[in-house]
Design an enzyme around this catalytic site. Structure first.
Site: not given
Length: 463
Positions: A256, A96, A304, A178
């Site tokens: 690289q 590419d 719904s 909680h």
């Protein structure tokens, strides 16, 4: 081979199909066309920078602003046809970046440039593919974050969240720790929790460094140095990278490829933002189920297919789902990209091509949250009902004042009164009867009786 033409109905990814209209802004940064264009940009700007190096005499005549602007039109006027031409070259090169190089050379050898081979051979001079990729991709990412993601966070999330928090700043609400009734808070303060959390993480997102790899085949500028040993290539590399974007920095020591540590930090930052928003979505979803909020009905919408009455909190559900997909990809990107065998393997290449996907799912989620927030309608009657049903939550206030007064074992006294079982609820009358039995002054009793679930709200600063 399938003859189906790719479009919004045939695309495999929903961000390129069903949700394209919401994700399209990111195409300018992460599509195949965009990647090719950013590669061309890097190659052209690198070539321009080489013309400014006095030691490179074949390019000296090109070192003028008129020529530089003319060269820049190669990427500023870059079209999809240009990208297709590069893809056609790639069919032969099977590479590419080499296709990009050959495309640019073909442009520069033709009119109006008509450059000689001695000049065009400085396209991609001394570079390896990753010098281009690991500069083009960070450039596209920093621009996408600055130009799309952060503005979307501000417009879709922060502004409506701040507005909701401000408008409900003093609205009392029963807290739940909680899942159980707890010390009252205010609606606005609970949303300011998310505002503050997001502000901190957005600041960290914007502070993330964006680094590139630009140093030749294995990071040491070998080819550059052997050809022109008197040039300060280290300084050249840094100046070149920063010239592309002020927030880009060149990593000094690389293999690289770029080591991607800072890119991993960026993905982790984006993941934390999404995690906070998932927390927000689940809280709002729960508040809706508790009827603390209703939702505006949008004409024509169906909640719904079977139950006509339903108005589902689908925006928050869709947002949560999309952020889950994004976070899974962010996590993989952050964990995988910094790892490469020795000086490089190719595993980063295909993974980097997916960077736009989690960002698209995040963007889609931000817009879903914005849509969901715009539908919220505060139900103060429900909030007040829950507060009135839970007078026991002010036992904390009563026992704290009794501690102040030196009353013996106030916690234990309140525990005996307020920890009831079954459907029985402690009422205001129960508490007032209890207060009347206390061996404290009348002024303290009056102080205690003045406390209600509606006014026991603590410190509510201006937002």
């Amino acid at each position: 081979m399938s003859s189906i033409v790719v479009n919004q109905l045939t695309a495999i990814s929903p961000v390129d199909g069903r949700y394209w209209d919401k994700c399209a802004p990111l195409s300018d940064y992460f599509s195949e066309y965009a990647l090719i264009k950013y590669r061309v940009l890097v190659e052209i700007e690198y070539f321009i920078s080489l013309t400014k190096v006095p030691e490179i005499t074949p390019l000296a005549a090109l070192n003028n602003e008129r020529m530089h602007q003319q060269l820049r039109t190669i990427y500023t006027n870059f079209t999809q046809d240009n990208a297709l031409a590069i893809k056609q070259i790639e069919k032969t090169t099977n590479h590419d970046i080499k296709a990009v190089e050959y495309f640019i050379k073909s442009i520069l050898t033709a009119a109006p440039y008509s450059f000689s081979e001695a000049i065009t051979e400085f396209i991609h001079f001394g570079l390896t593919s990753q010098d281009v990729n690991n500069t083009a991709i960070p450039l596209s990412i920093v621009k996408a974050v600055d130009e799309v993601i952060v503005p979307a966070l501000d417009t879709a999330i922060m502004q409506p969240l701040q507005q909701l928090a401000t408008s409900t700043r003093m609205v009392p609400m029963l807290a739940h720790t909680h899942g159980q009734p707890a010390t009252p808070t205010t609606v606005g303060k609970e949303f300011m929790v998310f505002v503050e959390r997001l502000q901190g993480q957005i600041a960290q997102l914007q502070a993330c460094p964006h680094t590139t790899k630009f140093g030749g085949a294995t990071g040491n500028m070998n080819a550059h140095f052997v050809a022109y040993p008197t040039v300060d290539w280290i300084q050249f590399g840094q100046q070149f990278v920063t010239s592309l974007h002020p927030r880009l920095k060149r990593s000094r020591f690389t293999t690289q490829i770029e080591h991607y540590d800072n890119l991993a930090a960026l993905f982790d930052s984006l993941k934390r933002i999404n995690t906070i928003l998932i927390d927000l979505c689940r809280d709002v979803w729960t508040y809706i189920s508790m009827e603390y909020f209703g939702q505006r009905v949008i004409k024509g919408e169906v909640g719904s297919s079977a139950m006509p009455h339903k108005v589902n909190p689908i925006d928050f559900e869709n947002a949560e789902g999309n952020m889950g997909v994004a976070n899974a990809l962010y996590e993989h990107l952050a964990a995988k990209l910094p790892i490469s065998r020795l000086q490089r393997d190719l595993t980063d290449s295909t993974v980097l091509r997916t960077v736009g996907v989690p960002l698209a799912h995040s963007l889609l989620a931000f817009k879903s949250v914005q849509r969901g927030m715009s539908k919220l309608v505060l139900n103060e009657a429900s909030l007040q009902h829950d507060l009135d049903q839970n007078w026991a939550v002010i036992s904390e206030a009563i026992q704290t004042i009794l501690r102040r007064e030196g009353y013996p074992k106030p916690y234990e006294a309140l525990k005996e009164l307020t920890r009831v079982s079954g459907a029985k609820k402690v009422t205001a009358a129960d508490l007032h009867v209890f207060i009347d039995t206390l061996a404290v002054t009348d002024s303290v009793k009056q102080e205690l009786k003045a406390i209600t679930p509606f006014n026991y709200l603590g410190i509510i600063p201006e937002f």
